[in-house]
Write an enzyme that holds these catalytic residues in place. Sequence first.
Site, mmCIF file in Angstrom:
data_model
loop_
_atom_site.group_PDB
_atom_site.id
_atom_site.type_symbol
_atom_site.label_atom_id
_atom_site.label_comp_id
_atom_site.label_asym_id
_atom_site.label_seq_id
_atom_site.Cartn_x
_atom_site.Cartn_y
_atom_site.Cartn_z
ATOM 1 N N LYS A 46 50.352 -31.394 -32.375
ATOM 2 C CA LYS A 46 49.919 -30.589 -31.283
ATOM 3 C C LYS A 46 48.907 -29.360 -31.674
ATOM 4 C CE LYS A 46 54.401 -28.161 -31.188
ATOM 5 N NZ LYS A 46 55.651 -27.936 -30.536
ATOM 6 N N ARG A 144 64.502 -24.433 -21.747
ATOM 7 C CA ARG A 144 63.191 -24.651 -21.588
ATOM 8 C C ARG A 144 62.855 -25.821 -20.627
ATOM 9 N NH1 ARG A 144 59.218 -24.683 -26.917
ATOM 10 N NH2 ARG A 144 60.073 -26.819 -27.095
ATOM 11 N N HIS A 173 65.930 -30.316 -28.406
ATOM 12 C CA HIS A 173 65.001 -29.285 -29.044
ATOM 13 C C HIS A 173 66.239 -27.946 -29.457
ATOM 14 C CE1 HIS A 173 61.795 -27.866 -30.878
ATOM 15 N NE2 HIS A 173 61.543 -26.941 -30.174
ATOM 16 N N ARG A 229 61.194 -34.690 -36.064
ATOM 17 C CA ARG A 229 59.994 -34.190 -35.282
ATOM 18 C C ARG A 229 59.326 -32.957 -36.371
ATOM 19 N NH1 ARG A 229 63.287 -34.173 -30.868
ATOM 20 N NH2 ARG A 229 62.949 -31.830 -30.753
ATOM 21 N N TYR A 273 34.800 -0.030 -35.565
ATOM 22 C CA TYR A 273 35.095 0.512 -34.439
ATOM 23 C C TYR A 273 36.350 1.613 -34.477
ATOM 24 C CZ TYR A 273 32.467 -3.084 -32.254
ATOM 25 O OH TYR A 273 31.557 -4.158 -31.753
ATOM 26 N N CYS A 320 36.284 -6.692 -36.232
ATOM 27 C CA CYS A 320 35.517 -6.755 -35.276
ATOM 28 C C CYS A 320 35.757 -8.405 -34.788
ATOM 29 C CB CYS A 320 34.212 -6.602 -35.667
ATOM 30 S SG CYS A 320 34.016 -4.808 -36.514
ATOM 31 N N ASP A 322 33.404 -10.572 -35.054
ATOM 32 C CA ASP A 322 32.753 -11.403 -35.853
ATOM 33 C C ASP A 322 32.726 -11.125 -37.305
ATOM 34 O OD1 ASP A 322 31.716 -12.774 -33.343
ATOM 35 O OD2 ASP A 322 30.605 -11.015 -33.264
HETATM 36 C C1 PLP Z 1 56.532 -28.081 -31.788
HETATM 37 C C2 PLP Z 1 57.529 -28.902 -31.590
HETATM 38 C C3 PLP Z 1 58.280 -29.513 -32.688
HETATM 39 C C4 PLP Z 1 58.005 -28.975 -34.175
HETATM 40 O O1 PLP Z 1 58.325 -27.736 -34.273
HETATM 41 P P1 PLP Z 1 58.387 -27.113 -35.834
HETATM 42 O O2 PLP Z 1 59.049 -26.043 -35.814
HETATM 43 O O3 PLP Z 1 57.140 -26.911 -36.236
HETATM 44 O O4 PLP Z 1 58.766 -28.219 -36.716
HETATM 45 C C5 PLP Z 1 59.267 -30.389 -32.332
HETATM 46 N N1 PLP Z 1 59.774 -30.749 -31.205
HETATM 47 C C6 PLP Z 1 59.178 -30.332 -30.182
HETATM 48 C C7 PLP Z 1 59.640 -30.814 -28.834
HETATM 49 C C8 PLP Z 1 57.903 -29.236 -30.258
HETATM 50 O O5 PLP Z 1 57.654 -28.656 -29.280
#
Ligand code: PLP
Length: 389
Positions: A46, A144, A173, A229, A273, A320, A322
Amino acid sequence: MLTSGDSFSDESIRPTRVEVDLGQLRRNLQAIQQHVGPARVMAVVKANGYGHGLIPVAHEMVQAGAHSLGVALLEEALLLREAGITTPILVFGGIAETQIPLFLRHQLTLTAPSVEKLHLIDAAAAAMGITARVHLKIDTGMERLGIHYYSAERLLEASLQARHVCVEGIYSHFANADAADLAHARLQLARFHEVLSFYEKRSLPTPLRHIANSGAILQLPESHLDLVRPGILLYGVSPSRECPLTLPVRPALTWKSHVAYFKVVQPGHPVSYGSTWISDHPVRMVTVPVGYGDGYFRALSNKAQVLIRGQRHPIAGRVCMDQVMVNLEWGTAYYRDEVVLLGHQDEETILAEDLADWAGTIAYEVLTNINTRVPRIYTRTEPKPPALS
Ligand SMILES: *Cc1c(COP(=O)(O)O)cnc(C)c1O
């Protein structure tokens, strides 16, 4: 992103660029696979592959043997399908009813976080005369997305009744798996097992169980279950300062630019700046064409260092949009010298964690914030021999 029909050679492309070592990404996946086996790896790509580039990273992960890919959004999954990737793709995010037909048409795996959403998926699949692939999402302590672990039985029951849904997986998660104190993570894992006992009690086959993110892969082997994951760990970066990298993974990304301009700044002449930086002696100063418009945080003003000719030098004044100015003091640099913002140069290294500390954020945000104005260049190195101690 260079999307026009023009082809740019390495010479003519913007000097501010990200170089990604696909060979290193592959070795990182293999190191994780070896550590978690017999569990399999869902490679999380992602947010533009944590800044490394969605499509090239995804292709590499698939070729290196990832079981599946994980993304946050439908749009990310559609880009992967458009690029010809046929591997299973789980979309973690919440789904809007209107998106469901698109998921189904592209054989994407949906997250079902409630009975209501599950019914919507089932109805849409029925209308299309197909079976939807679904992973059920259980909230075990993140608050969440997902049905609470204490009401999850309703969702599992409903999934047994849904005729047009194939429950391929069930997941949760962790909120604190990258912390030194793993008490909350252990509690979450225990709650997840409690939910999973539903299948055993009814002698039903258990779908693929997964809960481990990078922190849990490193710190909680009992959480590896059927699938892990990893996100940040795939990219060779630790999920937090409290969670040391105990696997042989390394960063794969270098963010570099070059010296675009050189001058001497006289005492009493402020830089950038807001005139926040001023010297009481003459200094050599260079200008580098990168800024917060590329994702180099403005919070790095007067804080960050860069590497030029193997030496660390500080940013002088505000970043800045750029450009940034770098104080060489009495050091030397010439027009077009390489400037490393993140990565190695000779013996020196700037880590994503260093930039995160200077900017008051985390390495995840440093990587995902490098935006698409910065061209990505892909390389493939051979493994480095192990360091002699
Ligand atoms: C982003 C995400 C992960 C990966 O998390 P890391 O901490 O980068 O390993 C795994 N599961 C879900 C549902 C996530 O949103």
